[in-house]
Each structure stands twice: as structure tokens, then as C-alpha cells.
Design a protein around this motif. Structure first.
Motif, mmCIF file in Angstrom:
data_model
loop_
_atom_site.group_PDB
_atom_site.id
_atom_site.type_symbol
_atom_site.label_atom_id
_atom_site.label_comp_id
_atom_site.label_asym_id
_atom_site.label_seq_id
_atom_site.Cartn_x
_atom_site.Cartn_y
_atom_site.Cartn_z
ATOM 1 N N MET A 144 0.817 -1.214 0.000
ATOM 2 C CA MET A 144 0.000 0.000 0.000
ATOM 3 C C MET A 144 0.850 1.263 0.000
ATOM 4 N N THR A 145 1.893 1.272 0.816
ATOM 5 C CA THR A 145 2.778 2.435 0.860
ATOM 6 C C THR A 145 3.471 2.638 -0.481
ATOM 7 N N ALA A 146 3.947 1.531 -1.054
ATOM 8 C CA ALA A 146 4.644 1.621 -2.333
ATOM 9 C C ALA A 146 3.729 2.124 -3.444
ATOM 10 N N MET A 147 2.436 1.821 -3.336
ATOM 11 C CA MET A 147 1.489 2.202 -4.381
ATOM 12 C C MET A 147 0.868 3.571 -4.168
ATOM 13 N N TRP A 148 1.161 4.243 -3.057
ATOM 14 C CA TRP A 148 0.551 5.538 -2.792
ATOM 15 C C TRP A 148 0.775 6.540 -3.930
ATOM 16 N N PRO A 149 1.967 6.607 -4.555
ATOM 17 C CA PRO A 149 2.123 7.521 -5.692
ATOM 18 C C PRO A 149 1.128 7.244 -6.821
ATOM 19 N N TYR A 150 0.750 5.981 -6.999
ATOM 20 C CA TYR A 150 -0.247 5.618 -8.011
ATOM 21 C C TYR A 150 -1.595 6.245 -7.658
ATOM 22 N N ALA A 151 -1.975 6.155 -6.377
ATOM 23 C CA ALA A 151 -3.235 6.764 -5.940
ATOM 24 C C ALA A 151 -3.192 8.272 -6.132
ATOM 25 N N MET A 152 -2.065 8.903 -5.797
ATOM 26 C CA MET A 152 -1.958 10.353 -5.965
ATOM 27 C C MET A 152 -2.080 10.751 -7.435
ATOM 28 N N SER A 153 -1.517 9.936 -8.314
ATOM 29 C CA SER A 153 -1.613 10.255 -9.738
ATOM 30 C C SER A 153 -3.063 10.222 -10.204
ATOM 31 N N LYS A 154 -3.853 9.335 -9.632
ATOM 32 C CA LYS A 154 -5.278 9.271 -9.966
ATOM 33 C C LYS A 154 -6.008 10.531 -9.504
ATOM 34 N N LEU A 155 -5.479 11.159 -8.446
ATOM 35 C CA LEU A 155 -6.090 12.364 -7.891
ATOM 36 C C LEU A 155 -5.552 13.643 -8.521
ATOM 37 N N GLY A 156 -4.561 13.507 -9.394
ATOM 38 C CA GLY A 156 -3.930 14.684 -9.967
ATOM 39 C C GLY A 156 -2.990 15.369 -9.007
ATOM 40 N N LEU A 157 -2.531 14.638 -7.977
ATOM 41 C CA LEU A 157 -1.593 15.178 -7.002
ATOM 42 C C LEU A 157 -0.183 14.705 -7.313
ATOM 43 N N THR A 158 0.800 15.446 -6.843
ATOM 44 C CA THR A 158 2.189 15.067 -7.015
ATOM 45 C C THR A 158 2.867 15.012 -5.649
ATOM 46 N N GLU A 159 4.087 14.485 -5.638
ATOM 47 C CA GLU A 159 4.837 14.383 -4.393
ATOM 48 C C GLU A 159 4.980 15.769 -3.756
ATOM 49 N N GLY A 160 4.672 15.858 -2.505
ATOM 50 C CA GLY A 160 4.707 17.130 -1.804
ATOM 51 C C GLY A 160 3.331 17.726 -1.564
ATOM 52 N N ASP A 161 2.344 17.309 -2.366
ATOM 53 C CA ASP A 161 0.987 17.794 -2.144
ATOM 54 C C ASP A 161 0.399 17.199 -0.866
ATOM 55 N N VAL A 162 0.847 15.991 -0.535
ATOM 56 C CA VAL A 162 0.434 15.330 0.702
ATOM 57 C C VAL A 162 1.705 14.896 1.433
ATOM 58 N N ASP A 163 1.811 15.256 2.690
ATOM 59 C CA ASP A 163 2.982 14.892 3.486
ATOM 60 C C ASP A 163 2.763 13.497 4.062
ATOM 61 N N VAL A 164 3.697 12.590 3.839
ATOM 62 C CA VAL A 164 3.600 11.222 4.337
ATOM 63 C C VAL A 164 4.663 11.001 5.397
ATOM 64 N N VAL A 165 4.236 10.565 6.577
ATOM 65 C CA VAL A 165 5.159 10.277 7.668
ATOM 66 C C VAL A 165 5.071 8.791 8.018
ATOM 67 N N HIS A 166 6.134 8.280 8.596
ATOM 68 C CA HIS A 166 6.176 6.864 8.954
ATOM 69 C C HIS A 166 5.831 6.687 10.424
ATOM 70 N N ALA A 167 5.054 5.657 10.691
ATOM 71 C CA ALA A 167 4.643 5.347 12.062
ATOM 72 C C ALA A 167 4.527 3.840 12.207
ATOM 73 N N SER A 168 4.691 3.352 13.409
ATOM 74 C CA SER A 168 4.520 1.927 13.657
ATOM 75 C C SER A 168 3.037 1.575 13.604
ATOM 76 N N SER A 169 2.750 0.302 13.399
ATOM 77 C CA SER A 169 1.354 -0.119 13.316
ATOM 78 C C SER A 169 0.605 0.200 14.601
ATOM 79 N N GLY A 170 1.290 0.075 15.727
ATOM 80 C CA GLY A 170 0.647 0.323 17.005
ATOM 81 C C GLY A 170 0.421 1.783 17.331
#
Length: 341
Positions: A144-170
Motif C-alpha cells: 500500500m505504501t509503495a502504491m501511494w504515488p499511483y493513488a496520488m496520480s489518480k487524484l492529480g496530485l504530485t509528491e509534496g501535495d500530501v505529506d507522508v510520515v512513517h509510524a509503527s502499526s501500534g
């Protein structure tokens, strides 16, 4: 406030669960082990119900359900013979196969994936158009994380339009509740019930609504198992299909079966998870009305995604024939009435 903290602790504990096997039998020639994708969550209730209601016993199988720690580890456990079968993400299975894992998908219980962006109601995210400028948390690995750029492309968004941070599952849900980020990249069959259990409303933005409609999780078995004990695999699939669909038709009873093995979840939360899980049973295309059945077109789509986003080498010689088989499946169809043994 104290009660709310206890609930959060219970949810976090469930996401980090490394429990002993559940529904354990006594072993023997007709015993089998099934490892799910992660620690036990309400979305796993249909598996527990299938055992509790006697579907596996009717096929002569004494099934032990085991928690997982990610789909890739589940696939590895199947390949190495640690377990007989696994419930794993289709994309993760393909990547493992690309690295040489001799396994196959044999029963697609999730014909559609549960990928989503999950936010809290009343916090300003009501639709996809609200994501620009927001912060999303992800576990930092996986399909899912690896495919997030694919989802953004569907929305017409590019890297930087949404800030993605890493967190543990818990920490993803506690961080969401605390306002550390605005939404989670998540499987909505897991996160929506968890948020519901805390008395909050979830806003679920499904990737499928963007036209990203992919295979989800299915049953994985090793090539060795398919060759050495094909009849047991067929029996397993019959029991799994009947038990899973029975649980979909009887969510309250299935919730009670789950509660016998896993504590900390209210019945309402579990039935919500079951309904969400069962909404993914049926896909599209030529196999739409056959539960568990895969087809070359759906697998080719997954192969394309795997090459573009998941790290499968572009020159990989994997074909649908390597990835799945319907030969061990007698699929059930929409509208069939399932009776417990």
C-alpha cells in the motif's frame, strides 16, 4: 478519560498481538495450520467461525489458526513448511514469488483490496479533494505504501501535495486520535472497526473509488503441498469457502465465535469488521460470481502493478500460471445458502 485510555491500549495491543495459536487442535495426520496476515483482529472472525461451526471438522481437518506478522512473513512461513496455508496479500505474494518462493494463491477470499485513506469524522477530511496539504501516516513498508504515488496520480496530485510520515502499526490510531497527523494509509477492514471501538466515526476513502480495484488477500499454499496432498487442499478450500460465507450471513454468531478466542472487542465492532470484510468477497469480470476464483486478467493487472510499484523486476518471467491456480477450488456462487454442519 481513563476508560478511553484503556480502550486505546486494548486496540494497540491487538495490533501488536503475537499470541499463541488459536483454535488449536491436537495435531495428527489430518491436522492443518493456517497463518493469517497479522495479529488477530475482528476482520479475522470468519476464520474462527469456520472452525467453531464445524466446517473444517466436516472435511476431516483439525485446523489451527495462527497470527501473522505481515503478509510477506506469512508467505515465507508457507514456503518453508512452518504452516500449511496462509492468508496473504496478493501483491506481497507476487513479490515473494518473484524472489523464488514456490507458492501459489489457491482461493481468493478478497476479490477486491481494502486499501484506503482513513480519517476521523469532523476533522476536515470528507473526500479525496480534502487531502491536499494534509499529513498521512503509513507503516513505511508494504504494497500500500509503495502504491501511494499511483493513488496520488489518480487524484492529480504530485509528491509534496500530501505529506507522508512513517509510524509503527501500534501508533497509527493513537497518533490519529491525538492529532499528530490527519489520516492513515490503512486497510479499512482493520482501522474502521478499531476507530469505531473507541467511539469515534471514521471517514473511509476507498482506493477502489479511484478505479484502483485490485485483488486483496487470498489463501496461499506451497507447491510442495499442492503436489503431495492435493485432496487435503481441496478439502481445506471447501471448508474455508463454506465457513467464510456462513460467517458473512451470520455476523453476530461469527462475532461470538471470535470472542471465544480473542478478547477486547465488542460485538458491534466485530460485526462491523465482518460486514466490511464480506463486502470484498465478490469481484468483477468473468469470475465475478464465483467466490475465490481468480482469472488471468486480474492477475496480469497485479503483475503490472507489481512491476511498476512493488519492486518486481521489469524482466521478471512470472506469468499468471506461476502465481495462481483454481484447480483446487469448487467455488460457491452468489445467493447460495450455506448451512453449518
Amino acid at each position: 478519560m481513563r476508560n478511553s485510555r484503556r480502550k486505546i491500549a486494548a486496540i494497540v495491543g491487538a495490533f501488536l498481538l503475537a499470541a499463541l495459536p488459536a483454535c488449536a487442535g491436537g495435531g495428527g495426520e489430518n491436522s492443518m495450520t493456517l497463518m493469517v496476515d497479522v495479529g488477530y483482529l475482528p476482520k479475522h472472525a470468519p476464520f474462527f467461525a469456520a472452525v467453531e461451526r464445524g466446517f473444517f471438522a466436516a472435511e476431516g481437518i483439525d485446523l489451527t489458526i495462527m497470527p501473522g506478522s505481515g503478509s510477506t512473513n506469512t508467505v515465507t512461513s508457507v514456503e518453508t513448511g512452518k504452516v500449511d496455508a496462509g492468508w496473504a496479500d496478493f501483491g506481497s505474494t507476487i513479490i515473494s514469488q518473484g524472489r523464488g518462493a514456490a507458492v501459489k494463491q489457491v482461493n481468493l477470499l478478497q476479490a477486491r483490496s481494502a486499501y484506503a485513506v482513513v480519517a476521523l469524522g469532523g476533522t476536515g477530511i470528507n473526500g479525496w479533494h480534502d487531502l491536499r496539504g494534509k499529513t498521512l501516516a503509513t507503516e513505511g513498508a508494504g504494497a500500500m505504501t509503495a502504491m501511494w504515488p499511483y493513488a496520488m496520480s489518480k487524484l492529480g496530485l504530485t509528491e509534496g501535495d500530501v505529506d507522508v510520515v512513517h509510524a509503527s502499526s501500534g501508533s497509527k490510531i493513537p497518533g490519529l486520535l491525538a492529532g499528530q497527523w490527519d489520516a492513515n494509509l490503512a486497510l479499512y477492514v482493520s482501522d474502521e472497526p478499531a476507530i469505531d471501538a473507541l467511539g469515534r466515526q471514521a471517514v473511509v476513502l476507498k482506493w477502489s473509488d479511484l478505479g484502483i480495484d485490485l485483488y486483496g488477500n487470498g489463501i496461499v499454499v506451497s507447491d510442495d503441498k499442492l503436489a503431495s496432498d492435493p485432496d487435503q487442499v481441496r478439502s481445506f478450500n471447501r471448508a474455508m469457502q463454506k465457513g467464510f460465507l456462513w460467517a458473512c450471513d451470520h455476523p453476530e454468531e461469527a462475532a461470538q465465535d471470535f470472542q471465544k478466542e480473542v478478547s477486547g472487542f465488542e460485538t458491534e465492532t466485530i460485526t462491523l469488521a465482518i460486514r466490511e470484510q464480506c463486502s470484498l468477497n465478490w469481484g468483477t469480470g468473468e469470475s465475478a460470481n464465483q467466490f475465490g476464483v481468480m482469472d488471468d486478467a486480474g492477475v496480469e493487472k497485479m503483475l503490472d502493478i507489481s512491476r511498476r510499484f512493488l519492486g518486481l523486476p521489469a524482466d521478471s518471467d512470472l506469468t499468471p500460471e506461476h502465481i495462481y491456480t483454481n484447480d483446487f477450488l469448487a467455488p460457491l456462487h452468489r445467493g447460495e445458502t450455506i448451512q453449518a454442519p
